[in-house]
Design a protein around this motif. Structure first.
Motif, PDB file in Angstrom:
ATOM      1  N   VAL A 164       0.674  -0.945   0.146  1.00  0.00           N
ATOM      2  CA  VAL A 164       0.322  -0.139  -0.043  1.00  0.00           C
ATOM      3  C   VAL A 164       0.879   1.318  -0.130  1.00  0.00           C
ATOM      4  N   VAL A 165       0.570   2.098  -0.753  1.00  0.00           N
ATOM      5  CA  VAL A 165       1.855   3.521  -1.105  1.00  0.00           C
ATOM      6  C   VAL A 165       0.191   4.671  -0.874  1.00  0.00           C
ATOM      7  N   ASN A 166       0.567   5.123  -0.274  1.00  0.00           N
ATOM      8  CA  ASN A 166      -0.256   6.488   0.086  1.00  0.00           C
ATOM      9  C   ASN A 166       0.825   7.741  -0.371  1.00  0.00           C
ATOM     10  N   ALA A 192       5.287  15.760  -3.315  1.00  0.00           N
ATOM     11  CA  ALA A 192       6.233  16.040  -4.056  1.00  0.00           C
ATOM     12  C   ALA A 192       6.983  15.155  -4.450  1.00  0.00           C
ATOM     13  N   ASP A 193       6.668  13.629  -3.000  1.00  0.00           N
ATOM     14  CA  ASP A 193       8.157  13.210  -3.243  1.00  0.00           C
ATOM     15  C   ASP A 193       7.619  11.878  -3.162  1.00  0.00           C
ATOM     16  N   ASP A 194       6.087  11.700  -3.912  1.00  0.00           N
ATOM     17  CA  ASP A 194       5.347   9.801  -4.053  1.00  0.00           C
ATOM     18  C   ASP A 194       6.402   8.952  -4.774  1.00  0.00           C
ATOM     19  N   PRO A 195       7.303   7.591  -3.304  1.00  0.00           N
ATOM     20  CA  PRO A 195       7.479   6.878  -3.978  1.00  0.00           C
ATOM     21  C   PRO A 195       7.092   5.652  -4.662  1.00  0.00           C
ATOM     22  N   THR A 196       6.093   6.111  -5.350  1.00  0.00           N
ATOM     23  CA  THR A 196       5.219   4.979  -5.488  1.00  0.00           C
ATOM     24  C   THR A 196       6.226   4.858  -7.293  1.00  0.00           C
ATOM     25  N   ALA A 197       7.131   5.137  -7.493  1.00  0.00           N
ATOM     26  CA  ALA A 197       8.145   4.639  -9.357  1.00  0.00           C
ATOM     27  C   ALA A 197       9.321   4.522  -8.459  1.00  0.00           C
ATOM     28  N   GLU A 198      10.242   4.976  -7.406  1.00  0.00           N
ATOM     29  CA  GLU A 198      10.658   3.985  -6.557  1.00  0.00           C
ATOM     30  C   GLU A 198      10.667   2.358  -6.402  1.00  0.00           C
ATOM     31  N   ILE A 199       9.675   2.594  -5.529  1.00  0.00           N
ATOM     32  CA  ILE A 199       9.061   0.999  -5.354  1.00  0.00           C
ATOM     33  C   ILE A 199       9.016   0.301  -6.335  1.00  0.00           C
ATOM     34  N   ARG A 200       8.323   1.172  -7.006  1.00  0.00           N
ATOM     35  CA  ARG A 200       8.002  -0.296  -8.571  1.00  0.00           C
ATOM     36  C   ARG A 200       9.415  -0.684  -9.332  1.00  0.00           C
ATOM     37  N   ASP A 201      10.395   0.761  -9.595  1.00  0.00           N
ATOM     38  CA  ASP A 201      12.188  -0.053  -9.198  1.00  0.00           C
ATOM     39  C   ASP A 201      12.704  -1.144  -8.796  1.00  0.00           C
ATOM     40  N   LEU A 202      12.352  -0.754  -7.347  1.00  0.00           N
ATOM     41  CA  LEU A 202      13.414  -1.331  -7.443  1.00  0.00           C
ATOM     42  C   LEU A 202      12.227  -2.846  -6.534  1.00  0.00           C
ATOM     43  N   TRP A 203      11.364  -3.085  -6.325  1.00  0.00           N
ATOM     44  CA  TRP A 203      10.391  -4.182  -6.418  1.00  0.00           C
ATOM     45  C   TRP A 203       9.460  -4.566  -6.813  1.00  0.00           C
ATOM     46  N   PRO A 204      10.003  -5.063  -8.843  1.00  0.00           N
ATOM     47  CA  PRO A 204       9.533  -4.957  -9.925  1.00  0.00           C
ATOM     48  C   PRO A 204       8.250  -6.154  -9.831  1.00  0.00           C
ATOM     49  N   ARG A 205       8.138  -7.355  -9.040  1.00  0.00           N
ATOM     50  CA  ARG A 205       7.482  -7.902  -8.717  1.00  0.00           C
ATOM     51  C   ARG A 205       6.124  -7.813  -7.526  1.00  0.00           C
ATOM     52  N   ALA A 206       6.079  -6.809  -7.288  1.00  0.00           N
ATOM     53  CA  ALA A 206       5.240  -6.235  -5.999  1.00  0.00           C
ATOM     54  C   ALA A 206       4.380  -6.043  -6.495  1.00  0.00           C
ATOM     55  N   THR A 207       2.872  -6.321  -5.876  1.00  0.00           N
ATOM     56  CA  THR A 207       1.487  -5.577  -6.130  1.00  0.00           C
ATOM     57  C   THR A 207       1.323  -3.898  -5.489  1.00  0.00           C
ATOM     58  N   VAL A 208       1.415  -2.853  -6.091  1.00  0.00           N
ATOM     59  CA  VAL A 208       1.426  -1.874  -5.066  1.00  0.00           C
ATOM     60  C   VAL A 208      -0.295  -1.305  -6.061  1.00  0.00           C
ATOM     61  N   ILE A 209      -0.460  -0.892  -4.350  1.00  0.00           N
ATOM     62  CA  ILE A 209      -2.202   0.157  -5.145  1.00  0.00           C
ATOM     63  C   ILE A 209      -1.850   1.132  -4.303  1.00  0.00           C
ATOM     64  N   GLY A 266       3.132  -4.914   2.274  1.00  0.00           N
ATOM     65  CA  GLY A 266       4.083  -4.112   2.540  1.00  0.00           C
ATOM     66  C   GLY A 266       3.444  -1.940   2.411  1.00  0.00           C
ATOM     67  N   VAL A 267       3.861  -1.745   3.300  1.00  0.00           N
ATOM     68  CA  VAL A 267       3.079  -0.270   3.616  1.00  0.00           C
ATOM     69  C   VAL A 267       4.603   0.665   3.099  1.00  0.00           C
ATOM     70  N   ALA A 268       4.237   1.667   2.819  1.00  0.00           N
ATOM     71  CA  ALA A 268       4.456   2.751   2.231  1.00  0.00           C
ATOM     72  C   ALA A 268       3.910   4.429   2.756  1.00  0.00           C
ATOM     73  N   GLY A 269       3.965   4.607   3.675  1.00  0.00           N
ATOM     74  CA  GLY A 269       3.420   6.335   4.072  1.00  0.00           C
ATOM     75  C   GLY A 269       3.689   6.741   5.667  1.00  0.00           C
ATOM     76  N   GLY A 270       2.681   7.248   6.138  1.00  0.00           N
ATOM     77  CA  GLY A 270       2.758   7.710   7.238  1.00  0.00           C
ATOM     78  C   GLY A 270       2.288   6.781   8.499  1.00  0.00           C
ATOM     79  N   ASP A 271       2.341   7.500   8.999  1.00  0.00           N
ATOM     80  CA  ASP A 271       1.933   6.628  10.804  1.00  0.00           C
ATOM     81  C   ASP A 271       0.259   5.385  11.493  1.00  0.00           C
ATOM     82  N   GLY A 272      -0.296   7.441  10.003  1.00  0.00           N
ATOM     83  CA  GLY A 272      -1.389   6.334  10.387  1.00  0.00           C
ATOM     84  C   GLY A 272      -1.640   5.118   9.050  1.00  0.00           C
ATOM     85  N   THR A 273      -1.379   5.589   8.560  1.00  0.00           N
ATOM     86  CA  THR A 273      -1.313   4.462   6.529  1.00  0.00           C
ATOM     87  C   THR A 273      -0.488   3.356   7.604  1.00  0.00           C
TER      88      THR A 273
END
Length: 480
Positions: free
Chosen positions: A188-190, A197-214, A241-248
């Motif tokens: 989960v990417v929030n 401006a620092d959306d980590p989605t692209a970086e996560i997809r590059d490092l984890w190409p086999r992950a499912t990102v929602i 997996g989760v990329a976001g703030g403490d609430g997410t």
């Protein structure tokens, strides 16, 4: 003074004259602090602590020391004319305000970053010596000023403990699969956490190409969305997996705990309290742990919320709170983006307590009137008003803190105890470490906040620690 005056003329003379003028009224250190504040982490904390120490040293030296200890400055003729300042100071020579400011800023910076302190030390020493070189201070003025500055900087630790980068301790290893390139990881990417401006989605997809990102669906409950996604991918997901703030992170962690899946936490929020305690600073840290299958078991906090419509359960990874604490935490974290943590906490407390409405509660059978209640997952440090870190994540205890409203002038006494750092002996503030806590609201329903997110209304809240309820990927000692 005679030895310094006898040094032959070099290009250092005009350089030291410019340096000493640049440090007038602390301008040099303000400029350096502004540059350091543009960088996150130790550099920014060093800048903030340095300015606090600088202000304290300047006030002590110039408004207290000089009037109480008047001393004539060296005669202008002591040094060669080329070194003399065009505008000589007329205040008392003892102690040196420039030396006090320099020592205070450098020492304070070193408390947050020893490496940065070592880099600034030669500059601070040059500023201090420049006062002797230009003939406006005796060496003993410099020594006294420097000693004063060091003491003021060290005194800031009394109210504002230095930040530590040490990760929290846990003795509970956990079994987790080694997953490469994010394979079998539902992440989960929030993108709205932290800097948009620092959306980590692209970086996560590059490092984890086999992950499912929602991404979280707007207006939907993230726990429900994630549970439905797991149901659709039954048997295909081996970690969350989760990329976001403490609430997410807390929402995804609660699903991981319920399903028994390990959690791969990626720090991508503004403050990242949970990730910092785990020792995770970058995506690379999480990737190293998932590749190696390194994981630990950590405690979670649990609260059962009883209302007229039934009972619901919520997990929390950091904190839960009732009363004025949710508002205070929100204000503190907003102010803290521009100011140091300790002053931010004081400002937030003052604003919150002015508007707070006391709670009538029955806490573990004891009837109390409180302004606010804080419950931390694990025992926090320090034990004062600013719980900033957890030394351990496997204590099996809750950190319970509350401010009483049934004592005369409790809010004023509380603020005075904060300023003097005497909360440990205060009769209006209580801190206890408990395995469980039962709180009944006696005057209606109140909302609870967990991990910075406002939760449902309730009139009874049962808190308890759940030891090793969550498995989290974290690099082992060799990997880290």
């Amino acid at each position: 003074m005679r030895y310094s005056a006898a040094i032959p003329h070099t290009l250092m003379d005009p350089a030291l004259s410019r340096l000493t003028r640049s440090a007038d009224k602390g301008r040099l250190w303000w400029v350096i602090a502004a540059g350091l504040a543009t960088r996150k982490g130790p550099a920014r904390r060093a800048a903030m602590r340095g300015l606090v120490a600088l202000a304290g040293a300047s006030v002590t030296a110039n408004l207290i020391g000089k009037p109480l200890l008047p001393r004539r400055r060296p005669a202008a003729e002591v040094v060669p004319e080329i070194r003399r300042l065009r505008k000589r100071p007329t205040s008392s020579s003892f102690p040196s305000g420039h030396a006090a400011s320099a020592a205070a800023f450098v020492t304070a910076a070193a408390l947050e970053s020893p490496r940065l302190g070592a880099l600034l030390a030669p500059l601070g020493a040059a500023v201090a010596y420049s006062r002797v070189h230009t003939g406006v201070h005796w060496p003993s003025d410099i020594g006294a000023g420097a000693a004063l500055g060091v003491l003021v900087a060290l005194a800031t630790r009394h109210w504002w403990p230095p930040h530590t980068e040490a990760r929290a301790h846990t003795t509970h290893p956990a079994d987790a699969p080694a997953l490469r390139e994010g394979e079998h990881v539902l992440t989960v990417v929030n993108p709205n956490s932290g800097n948009p401006a620092d959306d980590p989605t692209a970086e996560i997809r590059d490092l984890w190409p086999r992950a499912t990102v929602i991404h979280p669906e707007p207006g939907a409950d993230l726990r429900t969305q994630l549970t439905d996604e797991l149901r659709r991918r039954a048997g295909q997901v081996r970690a969350l997996g989760v990329a976001g703030g403490d609430g997410t992170a807390a929402a995804v962690a609660s699903v991981a705990a319920d399903t028994g899946l390990p959690l791969a936490l990626i720090p991508a929020g503004t403050l990242n309290h949970f990730a910092r305690d785990l020792g995770l600073r970058y995506l690379a840290d999480t990737d190293a742990a998932t590749r190696a299958g390194d994981a630990v078991g950590i405690d979670l906090g649990e609260v059962e919320i009883e209302s007229d419509h039934g009972t619901v359960r919520r997990w929390f990874v950091n904190t839960a709170s009732l009363g004025g604490y949710p508002e205070m935490v929100r204000l503190r974290e907003t102010i803290q983006r521009r100011h140091p943590k300790w002053p931010s906490a004081v400002i937030a407390m003052v604003r919150t307590l002015r508007r707070a409405r006391p709670l009538r509660v029955r806490m573990d059978g004891e009837y109390l009137l409180v302004w606010m209640l804080f419950v931390g997952n694990g025992t926090y440090a320090p034990k004062g008003v600013i719980p900033s870190r957890r030394p351990a994540l496997d204590t099996g205890l809750l950190d319970v803190r509350y401010l009483r409203a049934d004592r005369p002038y409790s809010r004023v006494r509380f603020l005075l105890a904060v300023v003097t750092n005497t909360l440990g002996t205060s009769h209006v503030y209580t801190q206890r470490d408990l395995a469980a806590l039962d709180v009944a609201i006696l005057d209606g329903n109140r909302r609870i906040a967990t991990d910075g997110e406002v939760g449902p209304l309730g009139h009874r809240f049962r808190f308890r620690s759940r030891p090793s309820a969550l498995s989290v990927y974290r690099p082992g000692r060799r990997s880290s």
